[in-house]
Design a protein around this motif. Structure first.
Motif, PDB file in Angstrom:
ATOM      1  N   VAL A  39       0.862  -1.184   0.000  1.00 39.98           N
ATOM      2  CA  VAL A  39       0.000   0.000   0.000  1.00 39.98           C
ATOM      3  C   VAL A  39       0.897   1.232   0.000  1.00 39.98           C
ATOM      4  O   VAL A  39       1.659   1.466   0.943  1.00 39.98           O
ATOM      5  CB  VAL A  39      -0.967   0.012   1.203  1.00 39.98           C
ATOM      6  CG1 VAL A  39      -1.741   1.329   1.246  1.00 39.98           C
ATOM      7  CG2 VAL A  39      -1.943  -1.155   1.104  1.00 39.98           C
ATOM      8  N   GLN A  48      -3.406   0.767  -3.363  1.00 46.78           N
ATOM      9  CA  GLN A  48      -2.983  -0.628  -3.306  1.00 46.78           C
ATOM     10  C   GLN A  48      -2.284  -1.014  -4.610  1.00 46.78           C
ATOM     11  O   GLN A  48      -2.853  -0.857  -5.695  1.00 46.78           O
ATOM     12  CB  GLN A  48      -4.233  -1.492  -3.090  1.00 46.78           C
ATOM     13  CG  GLN A  48      -3.968  -2.932  -2.772  1.00 46.78           C
ATOM     14  CD  GLN A  48      -5.264  -3.717  -2.642  1.00 46.78           C
ATOM     15  OE1 GLN A  48      -5.399  -4.777  -3.246  1.00 46.78           O
ATOM     16  NE2 GLN A  48      -6.222  -3.220  -1.868  1.00 46.78           N
ATOM     17  N   LYS A 169      -9.092  -6.929   0.075  1.00 47.39           N
ATOM     18  CA  LYS A 169      -8.216  -6.639   1.211  1.00 47.39           C
ATOM     19  C   LYS A 169      -7.291  -7.811   1.556  1.00 47.39           C
ATOM     20  O   LYS A 169      -6.508  -7.705   2.500  1.00 47.39           O
ATOM     21  CB  LYS A 169      -9.062  -6.280   2.439  1.00 47.39           C
ATOM     22  CG  LYS A 169      -9.850  -4.987   2.278  1.00 47.39           C
ATOM     23  CD  LYS A 169     -10.686  -4.700   3.523  1.00 47.39           C
ATOM     24  CE  LYS A 169     -11.448  -3.390   3.393  1.00 47.39           C
ATOM     25  NZ  LYS A 169     -12.303  -3.122   4.578  1.00 47.39           N
ATOM     26  N   LEU A 172      -3.594  -7.510   3.085  1.00 45.33           N
ATOM     27  CA  LEU A 172      -3.284  -6.154   3.556  1.00 45.33           C
ATOM     28  C   LEU A 172      -2.901  -6.108   5.034  1.00 45.33           C
ATOM     29  O   LEU A 172      -2.222  -5.177   5.466  1.00 45.33           O
ATOM     30  CB  LEU A 172      -4.461  -5.213   3.313  1.00 45.33           C
ATOM     31  CG  LEU A 172      -4.794  -4.891   1.847  1.00 45.33           C
ATOM     32  CD1 LEU A 172      -5.863  -3.814   1.793  1.00 45.33           C
ATOM     33  CD2 LEU A 172      -3.557  -4.457   1.074  1.00 45.33           C
ATOM     34  N   GLY A 178      -1.380  -0.985   5.267  1.00 50.13           N
ATOM     35  CA  GLY A 178      -2.508  -1.791   4.797  1.00 50.13           C
ATOM     36  C   GLY A 178      -3.826  -1.379   5.411  1.00 50.13           C
ATOM     37  O   GLY A 178      -4.872  -1.391   4.753  1.00 50.13           O
ATOM     38  N   TRP A 181      -5.949   1.550   3.678  1.00 49.32           N
ATOM     39  CA  TRP A 181      -6.608   1.437   2.374  1.00 49.32           C
ATOM     40  C   TRP A 181      -8.102   1.190   2.527  1.00 49.32           C
ATOM     41  O   TRP A 181      -8.531   0.368   3.334  1.00 49.32           O
ATOM     42  CB  TRP A 181      -6.004   0.284   1.558  1.00 49.32           C
ATOM     43  CG  TRP A 181      -6.635   0.186   0.188  1.00 49.32           C
ATOM     44  CD1 TRP A 181      -6.272   0.852  -0.932  1.00 49.32           C
ATOM     45  CD2 TRP A 181      -7.782  -0.613  -0.166  1.00 49.32           C
ATOM     46  NE1 TRP A 181      -7.105   0.534  -1.979  1.00 49.32           N
ATOM     47  CE2 TRP A 181      -8.049  -0.367  -1.530  1.00 49.32           C
ATOM     48  CE3 TRP A 181      -8.603  -1.494   0.532  1.00 49.32           C
ATOM     49  CZ2 TRP A 181      -9.091  -0.977  -2.213  1.00 49.32           C
ATOM     50  CZ3 TRP A 181      -9.658  -2.104  -0.146  1.00 49.32           C
ATOM     51  CH2 TRP A 181      -9.890  -1.842  -1.509  1.00 49.32           C
ATOM     52  N   THR A 286      -6.587   0.913  -6.674  1.00 47.46           N
ATOM     53  CA  THR A 286      -5.696  -0.234  -6.861  1.00 47.46           C
ATOM     54  C   THR A 286      -5.044  -0.174  -8.238  1.00 47.46           C
ATOM     55  O   THR A 286      -5.601   0.392  -9.185  1.00 47.46           O
ATOM     56  CB  THR A 286      -6.448  -1.573  -6.736  1.00 47.46           C
ATOM     57  OG1 THR A 286      -7.260  -1.785  -7.891  1.00 47.46           O
ATOM     58  CG2 THR A 286      -7.306  -1.628  -5.488  1.00 47.46           C
TER      59      THR A 286
END
Length: 316
Positions: A39, A48, A169, A172, A178, A181, A286
């Motif tokens: 991230v 991401q 996720k 993450l 992480g 995000w 992302t």
């Protein structure tokens, strides 16, 4: 009368999708490509980045044997292993054959309709039927649509793509930043600060009618076309006048006009190392890379992503 014909997603859609994905993956009908994840925070936006070297070897669709034969259409007559459910009256749900996010699935029109045309009320209604089914079960879906040559679109048959946010996720918990995000489209409904390209947004709520949801989409589309062609007239049907990405969640809708599919990035020596291409998942926050040089360069200098963003859309 129109809303009486609204699409209704099958009961327990998350369970149906998971069961279909697990079965198709086990049988080899679906190819799942695991990723490494980081991230990054370019311009203070948690973004991401996923890296899948195996995806670079993804097989290409077969070419027609006859010069005038139409290209292979994976959505025209999907195999039973790829079909999740019908979504009457006009759509069906199928698995994404090449997945980097588990349980990635696709809403397609039963009859062929062009990906490059403005979305119809039934397309928006069917998408939100799926989103609402997940939300009722305590889960969230991120839906996106790629339209036009600069959008990352790859199939001419109209389809919208759906990703369970919890599966987005995956991994993450173990990476730096992480926990910061979340889906970018929902952040943008609150603030566009730090975003280097134009996105038009509106809020969604559960009690909107199909006409209101489609009207909200058309309003965003008109704003985007006017941003690209300030003096042009905007048509609300037929061929879209711009390339764009659309994103939808239970609470928001976002539309981003696109001017390029991707941008070249360079290493510290100034050498070209690859083009970072972005589709509608840019509105989730992302991005995906397929070679290690790109993966290393972007983690070393996350602000390079800002240059990519500036190149793929309209500046403010």
């Amino acid at each position: 009368m129109a809303d009486m014909m609204r699409p209704i997603a099958p009961p327990n859609l998350p369970g149906l999708v998971k069961a279909a994905f697990d079965k198709a993956r086990a049988s080899g009908e679906v190819s799942y490509y695991p990723t490494q994840v980081a991230v990054l925070t370019p311009g203070s936006i948690p973004f991401q980045l996923r890296f899948s070297p195996a995806l670079a070897q993804k097989p290409k669709a077969p070419k027609p044997k006859e010069p005038n034969a139409k290209p292979f259409n994976p959505f025209e007559n999907p195999s039973p292993a790829m079909l999740i459910a019908d979504l009457p009256p006009s759509h069906r749900l199928v698995l994404n054959k090449f997945a980097i996010i588990p349980e990635h699935f696709i809403l397609v029109t039963r009859d062929f309709k062009p990906q490059t045309h403005v979305l119809e009320k039934s397309d928006i209604a069917a998408t939100f039927a799926c989103i609402e089914d997940y939300r009722t079960g305590g889960q969230e879906l991120f839906a996106f649509f790629n339209s036009g040559p600069h959008s990352g679109a790859s199939q001419p048959h109209r389809h919208l793509q759906l990703l369970p946010v919890e599966r987005m996720k995956d991994g993450l918990d173990d990476v730096k930043n992480g926990g910061q995000w979340n889906v970018l489209a929902e952040r943008l409904a609150e603030s566009k600060e730090g975003l280097p390209f134009q996105v038009f947004t509106t809020s969604m709520h559960q009690n909107m009618s199909a006409e209101e949801r489609h009207g909200a989409y058309l309003d965003l589309y008109r704003h985007a076309v006017n941003a690209v062609f300030p003096d042009g007239e905007v048509s609300s049907e037929g061929e879209a006048q711009i390339s764009y990405n659309l994103a939808m969640t239970s609470a928001s809708m976002a539309l981003c006009p696109r001017t390029a599919e991707g941008m070249m990035i360079r290493n510290k020596s100034g050498e070209d190392i690859g083009v970072v291409s972005l589709n509608g998942t840019v509105l989730a926050g992302t991005a995906l890379v397929k070679n290690e040089a790109e993966w290393d360069a972007l983690r070393d200098n996350p602000d390079m992503l800002l240059d990519v963003f500036k190149g793929i859309g309209l500046s403010h």
